[in-house]
Design a protein around this motif. Structure first.
Motif, PDB file in Angstrom:
ATOM      1  N   LEU A  45       0.828  -1.267  -0.076  1.00 23.88           N
ATOM      2  CA  LEU A  45       0.069   0.016  -0.080  1.00 23.88           C
ATOM      3  C   LEU A  45       0.847   1.400   0.035  1.00 23.88           C
ATOM      4  N   GLN A  46       2.186   1.377   0.475  1.00 24.41           N
ATOM      5  CA  GLN A  46       2.945   2.241   0.662  1.00 24.41           C
ATOM      6  C   GLN A  46       3.848   2.502  -0.564  1.00 24.41           C
ATOM      7  N   ASN A  68      -7.490  -8.203  -1.846  1.00 25.87           N
ATOM      8  CA  ASN A  68      -8.601  -7.467  -1.873  1.00 25.87           C
ATOM      9  C   ASN A  68      -8.392  -5.997  -1.341  1.00 25.87           C
ATOM     10  N   GLU A  69      -7.554  -5.918  -0.102  1.00 25.39           N
ATOM     11  CA  GLU A  69      -7.136  -4.738   0.285  1.00 25.39           C
ATOM     12  C   GLU A  69      -6.324  -3.799  -0.753  1.00 25.39           C
ATOM     13  N   ILE A  70      -5.333  -4.406  -1.594  1.00 24.38           N
ATOM     14  CA  ILE A  70      -4.702  -3.692  -2.564  1.00 24.38           C
ATOM     15  C   ILE A  70      -5.805  -3.192  -3.525  1.00 24.38           C
ATOM     16  N   GLN A  73      -7.671   0.132  -2.999  1.00 19.30           N
ATOM     17  CA  GLN A  73      -7.101   1.216  -3.270  1.00 19.30           C
ATOM     18  C   GLN A  73      -6.410   1.400  -4.752  1.00 19.30           C
ATOM     19  N   SER A  74      -6.395   0.323  -5.405  1.00 15.63           N
ATOM     20  CA  SER A  74      -5.772   0.536  -6.766  1.00 15.63           C
ATOM     21  C   SER A  74      -6.279  -0.695  -7.337  1.00 15.63           C
ATOM     22  N   ARG A  75      -6.996  -0.325  -8.864  1.00 16.34           N
ATOM     23  CA  ARG A  75      -7.522  -1.357  -9.681  1.00 16.34           C
ATOM     24  C   ARG A  75      -6.355  -1.609 -10.623  1.00 16.34           C
TER      25      ARG A  75
END
Ligand code: CA
Length: 231
Positions: A45-46, A68-70, A73-75
């Motif tokens: 994520l960072q 799923n978490e990624i 934030q970003s497709r």
């Protein structure tokens, strides 16, 4: 390659992790690796990675949750899941959650490098064609991976856009699943190809672009041949 592509590997089996790191460094990539799921997610994520390789079973957080978490934030973030051989559920889960591809363990180095290169190559594409009209109800913004369907916003993954663009470029004929796997996913043509990857993506895509996904009018199956996009 003008700039070194940066990869993130999240894998807790140290022999495999080290093997991947050595392989990628040897082939000119920059690599970071984590064995822990949560640490891997934080890094994902960072950091800014050109590609993330995710194992499924990991300490503290599994690869599906990370994927799923990624995706929240970003497709656009390219993701490849590393699944156990014959773990059909893992493959379906990973692709449903938005992974671009999967590689079953134990993998061949050649196949792995091919797939990594393919995902990296595709992620830089599509500046040429920037919009795609499907029927009267949908306009897709190919660059921003979004669309408007009857006034409502629809979000796409990069791979879904790739599939639609490829089918559009080849509108005059049905495109076989194997062709999609070699052209879009860059599987080597002689590999023991599993065409389910394509079917899962097509089913997801129909839910987004068809007015009635059970009765597709645009992304149609041509029996015994493959898929065709009717604009
Ligand atoms: Ca593991």
């Amino acid at each position: 390659m003008t700039k070194k592509a940066k990869l993130l590997v999240v894998e807790d089996e140290m022999a495999i992790q080290q093997g991947l790191v050595d392989l990628f460094v040897f082939n000119g990539y920059e690599v970071e690796a984590y064995a822990d799921g949560k640490e891997g997610l934080d890094a994902a994520l960072q950091g800014h990675y050109d590609l993330i390789l995710l194992d499924v079973m990991l300490p503290s957080m599994d690869g599906f949750t990370i994927c799923n978490e990624i995706r929240k934030q970003s497709r656009r973030q390219p993701i490849i899941m590393l699944t156990a051989k014959n773990a059909e559920e893992d493959v379906i889960n990973g692709l449903t959650l938005g992974a671009d591809d999967y590689i079953a363990k134990p993998f061949s180095i050649r196949e792995l490098l091919l797939r990594v290169e393919a995902v990296l190559r595709l992620s830089g594409k599509h500046e040429v064609q920037d919009s795609l009209k499907i029927g009267k109800h949908l306009e897709v913004d190919v660059v921003n991976l979004s669309g408007t369907m009857n006034g409502k916003a629809v979000l796409f993954t990069r791979r879904e856009i790739d599939v639609m663009c490829y089918l559009k470029e080849n509108q005059h004929k049905p495109v076989a699943r194997k062709e999609l796997l070699t052209e879009i996913w860059k599987y080597s043509p002689n590999a023991d190809i599993d065409t389910r990857t394509v079917d899962i993506h097509i089913a997801k895509l129909r839910k987004k672009i068809e007015l009635d996904h059970k009765n597709p009018q645009h992304l149609v199956t041509v029996r015994g041949e493959g898929y065709k996009l009717i604009l």
